[in-house]
Design an enzyme around this catalytic site. Structure first.
Site, short mmCIF file in Angstrom:
data_model
loop_
_atom_site.label_atom_id
_atom_site.label_comp_id
_atom_site.label_asym_id
_atom_site.label_seq_id
_atom_site.Cartn_x
_atom_site.Cartn_y
_atom_site.Cartn_z
N ASP A 50 70.30 18.80 26.45
CA ASP A 50 71.15 18.42 27.59
C ASP A 50 70.52 17.22 28.32
OD1 ASP A 50 69.08 19.79 28.80
OD2 ASP A 50 70.36 21.08 30.03
N SER A 51 69.37 16.77 27.83
CA SER A 51 68.81 15.50 28.30
C SER A 51 69.80 14.36 28.05
CB SER A 51 67.48 15.20 27.60
OG SER A 51 67.62 15.35 26.20
N ASP A 89 71.60 22.56 22.91
CA ASP A 89 71.22 23.05 24.23
C ASP A 89 72.44 23.64 24.93
OD1 ASP A 89 69.00 23.30 25.80
OD2 ASP A 89 68.79 21.15 26.19
N LYS A 118 69.68 26.64 22.42
CA LYS A 118 68.52 26.74 23.32
C LYS A 118 69.04 27.01 24.72
CE LYS A 118 65.96 23.02 24.81
NZ LYS A 118 66.16 23.12 26.26
N GLU A 120 67.55 27.91 28.95
CA GLU A 120 66.40 27.90 29.85
C GLU A 120 66.27 29.22 30.58
OE1 GLU A 120 66.56 24.47 32.44
OE2 GLU A 120 66.86 23.09 30.76
N GLU A 191 57.52 23.56 28.53
CA GLU A 191 57.57 22.18 29.05
C GLU A 191 56.68 21.99 30.28
OE1 GLU A 191 61.50 20.50 29.43
OE2 GLU A 191 60.74 18.73 30.50
O1 KIV Z 1 67.18 18.55 26.84
C1 KIV Z 1 66.18 18.29 26.16
O2 KIV Z 1 66.08 17.26 25.52
C2 KIV Z 1 65.12 19.28 26.14
C3 KIV Z 1 63.84 18.91 25.47
C4 KIV Z 1 63.14 17.85 26.16
C5 KIV Z 1 62.97 20.09 25.23
O3 KIV Z 1 65.27 20.34 26.66
#
Ligand code: KIV
Length: 290
Positions: A50-51, A89, A118, A120, A191
Protein backbone atom coordinates in the site's frame (compact mmCIF):
# COMPACT_ATOMS: atom_id res chain seq x y z
CA UNK A 1 20.83 -13.58 -22.21
CA UNK A 2 19.97 -17.14 -21.24
CA UNK A 3 16.65 -17.35 -19.45
CA UNK A 4 16.87 -19.87 -16.61
CA UNK A 5 13.60 -19.52 -14.77
CA UNK A 6 13.72 -21.41 -11.49
CA UNK A 7 10.64 -23.05 -10.00
CA UNK A 8 7.78 -20.96 -8.75
CA UNK A 9 8.08 -19.59 -5.23
CA UNK A 10 5.26 -20.76 -2.98
CA UNK A 11 4.08 -20.14 0.56
CA UNK A 12 5.59 -23.46 1.75
CA UNK A 13 8.87 -22.67 -0.02
CA UNK A 14 9.07 -19.33 1.81
CA UNK A 15 8.40 -21.05 5.15
CA UNK A 16 11.12 -23.59 4.38
CA UNK A 17 13.63 -20.75 4.05
CA UNK A 18 13.37 -20.12 7.82
CA UNK A 19 16.85 -20.27 9.25
CA UNK A 20 18.32 -21.16 5.84
CA UNK A 21 21.56 -19.58 4.69
CA UNK A 22 19.67 -18.23 1.66
CA UNK A 23 17.59 -15.39 3.00
CA UNK A 24 14.21 -14.34 1.64
CA UNK A 25 14.38 -11.37 -0.71
CA UNK A 26 11.33 -9.19 -1.31
CA UNK A 27 10.64 -6.01 -3.28
CA UNK A 28 7.56 -3.96 -3.98
CA UNK A 29 5.97 -3.55 -7.42
CA UNK A 30 2.88 -1.73 -8.62
CA UNK A 31 2.95 -2.19 -12.41
CA UNK A 32 3.56 -4.84 -15.09
CA UNK A 33 6.80 -3.50 -16.55
CA UNK A 34 8.58 -3.18 -13.20
CA UNK A 35 7.10 -6.49 -12.02
CA UNK A 36 8.71 -8.27 -15.01
CA UNK A 37 12.10 -6.71 -14.28
CA UNK A 38 11.86 -7.53 -10.58
CA UNK A 39 10.72 -11.11 -11.19
CA UNK A 40 13.66 -11.69 -13.55
CA UNK A 41 16.05 -10.73 -10.72
CA UNK A 42 15.23 -13.97 -8.91
CA UNK A 43 13.54 -12.18 -5.99
CA UNK A 44 11.35 -14.44 -3.83
CA UNK A 45 8.43 -12.15 -3.03
CA UNK A 46 6.87 -9.32 -5.02
CA UNK A 47 4.77 -7.21 -2.68
CA UNK A 48 2.04 -4.97 -4.04
CA UNK A 49 2.43 -2.66 -1.07
CA UNK A 50 0.00 0.00 0.00
CA UNK A 51 3.12 2.16 -0.23
CA UNK A 52 1.64 2.70 -3.70
CA UNK A 53 -0.24 5.52 -1.95
CA UNK A 54 3.06 7.40 -1.67
CA UNK A 55 5.00 6.03 -4.66
CA UNK A 56 2.25 5.96 -7.30
CA UNK A 57 -0.42 8.29 -5.96
CA UNK A 58 1.74 10.98 -4.35
CA UNK A 59 0.18 10.95 -0.87
CA UNK A 60 2.16 11.45 2.33
CA UNK A 61 0.72 8.34 3.96
CA UNK A 62 -0.79 5.00 2.92
CA UNK A 63 -4.14 5.88 4.49
CA UNK A 64 -5.96 7.09 1.33
CA UNK A 65 -5.32 3.80 -0.51
CA UNK A 66 -8.44 1.69 -1.00
CA UNK A 67 -9.06 -1.91 -1.95
CA UNK A 68 -9.85 -1.13 -5.60
CA UNK A 69 -6.46 0.57 -5.97
CA UNK A 70 -4.60 -2.47 -4.61
CA UNK A 71 -6.74 -4.82 -6.73
CA UNK A 72 -5.90 -2.87 -9.87
CA UNK A 73 -2.16 -2.83 -9.17
CA UNK A 74 -2.14 -6.49 -8.10
CA UNK A 75 -3.73 -7.44 -11.41
CA UNK A 76 -1.06 -5.49 -13.33
CA UNK A 77 1.79 -6.97 -11.28
CA UNK A 78 0.49 -10.55 -11.42
CA UNK A 79 0.58 -10.39 -15.24
CA UNK A 80 4.29 -9.63 -15.10
CA UNK A 81 5.35 -12.23 -12.54
CA UNK A 82 5.98 -15.84 -13.47
CA UNK A 83 8.18 -17.00 -10.60
CA UNK A 84 7.99 -14.93 -7.41
CA UNK A 85 5.23 -15.11 -4.82
CA UNK A 86 2.83 -12.19 -5.34
CA UNK A 87 1.61 -10.76 -2.03
CA UNK A 88 -1.02 -8.00 -1.95
CA UNK A 89 -1.28 -5.51 0.90
CA UNK A 90 -4.65 -5.04 2.55
CA UNK A 91 -5.18 -1.27 2.67
CA UNK A 92 -6.46 0.75 5.62
CA UNK A 93 -10.12 0.02 6.44
CA UNK A 94 -10.33 -3.00 4.13
CA UNK A 95 -9.97 -5.46 7.04
CA UNK A 96 -10.32 -3.64 10.36
CA UNK A 97 -14.14 -3.38 10.37
CA UNK A 98 -14.94 -7.08 10.79
CA UNK A 99 -13.63 -10.55 10.04
CA UNK A 100 -16.24 -10.82 7.29
CA UNK A 101 -14.93 -7.63 5.69
CA UNK A 102 -11.38 -8.96 5.88
CA UNK A 103 -12.39 -12.25 4.24
CA UNK A 104 -14.21 -10.46 1.44
CA UNK A 105 -11.32 -8.04 0.81
CA UNK A 106 -8.64 -10.74 0.93
CA UNK A 107 -10.70 -12.94 -1.38
CA UNK A 108 -10.87 -10.15 -3.96
CA UNK A 109 -7.08 -9.75 -3.87
CA UNK A 110 -6.58 -13.47 -4.40
CA UNK A 111 -9.03 -13.43 -7.33
CA UNK A 112 -6.99 -10.76 -9.14
CA UNK A 113 -3.75 -12.71 -8.83
CA UNK A 114 -2.25 -12.48 -5.34
CA UNK A 115 -1.10 -15.72 -3.74
CA UNK A 116 -1.20 -14.22 -0.26
CA UNK A 117 -2.18 -11.02 1.54
CA UNK A 118 -0.39 -8.82 4.06
CA UNK A 119 -2.05 -6.97 6.89
CA UNK A 120 -0.78 -4.77 9.70
CA UNK A 121 -1.20 -5.40 13.42
CA UNK A 122 -0.60 -8.13 15.98
CA UNK A 123 -2.71 -9.54 18.80
CA UNK A 124 -5.82 -7.57 17.83
CA UNK A 125 -5.61 -8.99 14.29
CA UNK A 126 -4.86 -12.58 15.36
CA UNK A 127 -8.44 -13.80 15.03
CA UNK A 128 -8.74 -12.24 11.57
CA UNK A 129 -5.48 -13.85 10.48
CA UNK A 130 -6.61 -17.19 11.83
CA UNK A 131 -9.92 -17.06 9.89
CA UNK A 132 -8.18 -16.08 6.66
CA UNK A 133 -5.68 -18.91 7.05
CA UNK A 134 -8.53 -21.34 7.82
CA UNK A 135 -10.08 -20.58 4.44
CA UNK A 136 -6.70 -21.01 2.71
CA UNK A 137 -5.74 -17.38 2.28
CA UNK A 138 -2.10 -17.20 3.36
CA UNK A 139 -1.25 -14.15 5.46
CA UNK A 140 1.96 -12.18 5.87
CA UNK A 141 1.93 -10.24 9.15
CA UNK A 142 3.44 -6.78 9.72
CA UNK A 143 4.62 -5.44 13.10
CA UNK A 144 6.82 -2.65 14.42
CA UNK A 145 6.32 0.51 12.40
CA UNK A 146 2.92 -0.08 10.82
CA UNK A 147 2.36 2.82 8.41
CA UNK A 148 -1.44 2.57 8.73
CA UNK A 149 -0.95 3.59 12.41
CA UNK A 150 0.57 6.89 11.22
CA UNK A 151 -1.58 9.07 13.46
CA UNK A 152 -1.21 6.91 16.58
CA UNK A 153 2.58 6.87 16.10
CA UNK A 154 2.71 10.62 15.35
CA UNK A 155 4.49 9.91 12.05
CA UNK A 156 6.61 7.10 10.67
CA UNK A 157 8.96 6.70 13.62
CA UNK A 158 11.24 3.86 14.74
CA UNK A 159 9.29 1.61 17.13
CA UNK A 160 10.31 -0.74 19.94
CA UNK A 161 12.85 1.49 21.61
CA UNK A 162 11.05 1.41 24.98
CA UNK A 163 9.98 -1.62 26.96
CA UNK A 164 6.35 -2.02 27.93
CA UNK A 165 3.08 -3.41 26.66
CA UNK A 166 1.62 -0.31 25.03
CA UNK A 167 1.54 -0.12 21.21
CA UNK A 168 4.95 0.57 19.75
CA UNK A 169 6.83 -0.79 22.78
CA UNK A 170 9.38 -3.60 22.59
CA UNK A 171 7.49 -6.25 24.58
CA UNK A 172 4.24 -5.49 22.76
CA UNK A 173 5.93 -5.95 19.38
CA UNK A 174 7.28 -9.32 20.51
CA UNK A 175 3.81 -10.34 21.73
CA UNK A 176 2.30 -9.20 18.40
CA UNK A 177 4.77 -11.23 16.32
CA UNK A 178 4.19 -14.35 18.44
CA UNK A 179 0.40 -13.90 18.17
CA UNK A 180 0.66 -13.69 14.37
CA UNK A 181 2.65 -16.89 14.22
CA UNK A 182 0.14 -18.66 16.49
CA UNK A 183 -2.70 -17.40 14.27
CA UNK A 184 -1.06 -19.06 11.26
CA UNK A 185 0.75 -16.23 9.43
CA UNK A 186 3.39 -17.71 7.10
CA UNK A 187 5.87 -14.89 7.68
CA UNK A 188 6.04 -11.51 9.39
CA UNK A 189 7.38 -8.18 8.20
CA UNK A 190 9.22 -6.32 10.97
CA UNK A 191 9.55 -2.65 10.12
CA UNK A 192 11.80 0.02 11.64
CA UNK A 193 12.75 -1.43 15.00
CA UNK A 194 16.20 -1.76 16.64
CA UNK A 195 18.14 -4.62 15.08
CA UNK A 196 18.51 -6.37 18.46
CA UNK A 197 14.71 -6.59 18.81
CA UNK A 198 14.25 -7.93 15.27
CA UNK A 199 16.94 -10.55 15.90
CA UNK A 200 15.24 -11.60 19.14
CA UNK A 201 11.88 -11.98 17.38
CA UNK A 202 13.53 -13.90 14.55
CA UNK A 203 14.97 -16.38 17.06
CA UNK A 204 11.61 -16.74 18.81
CA UNK A 205 9.54 -17.47 15.69
CA UNK A 206 9.42 -20.63 13.61
CA UNK A 207 8.25 -18.63 10.57
CA UNK A 208 10.47 -16.28 8.54
CA UNK A 209 10.80 -12.65 9.55
CA UNK A 210 11.26 -10.13 6.75
CA UNK A 211 12.92 -6.93 7.88
CA UNK A 212 12.79 -3.37 6.61
CA UNK A 213 14.85 -1.05 8.75
CA UNK A 214 15.29 -3.94 11.19
CA UNK A 215 18.88 -5.02 10.63
CA UNK A 216 20.47 -8.13 9.18
CA UNK A 217 19.25 -10.55 11.87
CA UNK A 218 15.93 -11.19 10.08
CA UNK A 219 15.31 -14.17 7.78
CA UNK A 220 14.81 -11.85 4.83
CA UNK A 221 14.61 -8.24 3.69
CA UNK A 222 12.11 -6.09 1.82
CA UNK A 223 12.53 -2.64 0.31
CA UNK A 224 10.37 -0.33 -1.74
CA UNK A 225 11.83 -0.76 -5.23
CA UNK A 226 11.69 2.92 -6.15
CA UNK A 227 13.64 3.76 -2.97
CA UNK A 228 16.45 1.27 -3.62
CA UNK A 229 16.68 2.35 -7.26
CA UNK A 230 17.13 5.99 -6.23
CA UNK A 231 13.93 7.09 -7.95
CA UNK A 232 12.47 8.83 -4.89
CA UNK A 233 15.04 11.55 -4.67
CA UNK A 234 13.65 13.36 -1.64
CA UNK A 235 13.64 10.21 0.53
CA UNK A 236 16.82 8.52 1.66
CA UNK A 237 16.38 7.08 5.14
CA UNK A 238 19.18 5.17 6.82
CA UNK A 239 17.65 1.74 6.14
CA UNK A 240 17.56 2.18 2.35
CA UNK A 241 20.59 1.29 0.30
CA UNK A 242 20.51 2.86 -3.15
CA UNK A 243 21.54 0.21 -5.66
CA UNK A 244 21.19 2.66 -8.54
CA UNK A 245 20.52 6.33 -9.18
CA UNK A 246 17.63 5.97 -11.61
CA UNK A 247 16.20 9.32 -10.57
CA UNK A 248 19.31 11.06 -11.87
CA UNK A 249 19.57 8.79 -14.93
CA UNK A 250 15.90 9.41 -15.78
CA UNK A 251 16.25 13.17 -15.40
CA UNK A 252 19.27 13.15 -17.71
CA UNK A 253 17.55 10.97 -20.34
CA UNK A 254 14.44 13.16 -20.29
CA UNK A 255 16.48 16.35 -20.52
CA UNK A 256 18.39 14.95 -23.51
CA UNK A 257 15.15 13.94 -25.24
CA UNK A 258 13.67 17.41 -24.85
CA UNK A 259 16.91 18.98 -26.13
CA UNK A 260 17.01 16.66 -29.17
CA UNK A 261 13.34 17.22 -30.05
CA UNK A 262 13.74 20.95 -29.71
CA UNK A 263 16.90 20.89 -31.87
CA UNK A 264 15.50 18.41 -34.46
CA UNK A 265 18.20 15.81 -33.78
CA UNK A 266 15.48 13.29 -32.91
CA UNK A 267 14.02 11.44 -34.78
CA UNK A 268 16.81 10.47 -37.17
CA UNK A 269 16.49 8.33 -40.32
CA UNK A 270 16.95 5.30 -38.02
CA UNK A 271 13.81 6.17 -36.13
CA UNK A 272 11.69 6.99 -39.18
CA UNK A 273 9.53 4.96 -41.57
CA UNK A 274 9.82 5.62 -45.26
CA UNK A 275 7.52 4.94 -48.21
CA UNK A 276 10.48 3.37 -49.99
CA UNK A 277 11.43 0.62 -47.56
CA UNK A 278 9.76 -0.28 -44.30
CA UNK A 279 12.30 -2.32 -42.39
CA UNK A 280 10.92 -4.12 -39.34
CA UNK A 281 12.85 -3.44 -36.14
CA UNK A 282 13.74 -6.57 -34.18
CA UNK A 283 10.13 -7.74 -34.24
CA UNK A 284 9.80 -8.08 -30.47
CA UNK A 285 7.73 -5.00 -29.86
CA UNK A 286 4.16 -6.26 -29.82
CA UNK A 287 2.83 -2.70 -29.68
CA UNK A 288 4.04 -1.80 -33.20
CA UNK A 289 2.47 -2.87 -36.46
CA UNK A 290 4.78 -2.28 -39.39
O1 KIV B 1 3.52 -1.06 1.66
C1 KIV B 1 4.67 -1.52 1.60
O2 KIV B 1 5.39 -1.37 0.62
C2 KIV B 1 5.14 -2.27 2.75
C3 KIV B 1 6.58 -2.68 2.77
C4 KIV B 1 7.47 -1.55 2.87
C5 KIV B 1 6.85 -3.70 3.82
O3 KIV B 1 4.41 -2.53 3.65
Amino acid sequence: MKNQLPVRVTVPSIISQKGSSKKVSALTAYDYTMARLIDASGVDIVLVGDSLGCIVQGHNTTLPVNLEHVMYHTECVARGVTRALVVADMPFMSYQVSIEQAIESAGKLIKVGAAAVKLEGGTHMAETVSRLVEIDIPVMGHVGLTPQSFHRMGGNKVQGKKSGMTPGCRDKIIQDAVALEKAGAFCVVIESVPKELATEITKLLAIPTIGIGAGVGCDGQVLVTQDMLGMVENFSPRFVKRYAELGLATREALRLYVEEVQGSSFPTEENSFSEISIKPTNGVDKRINH
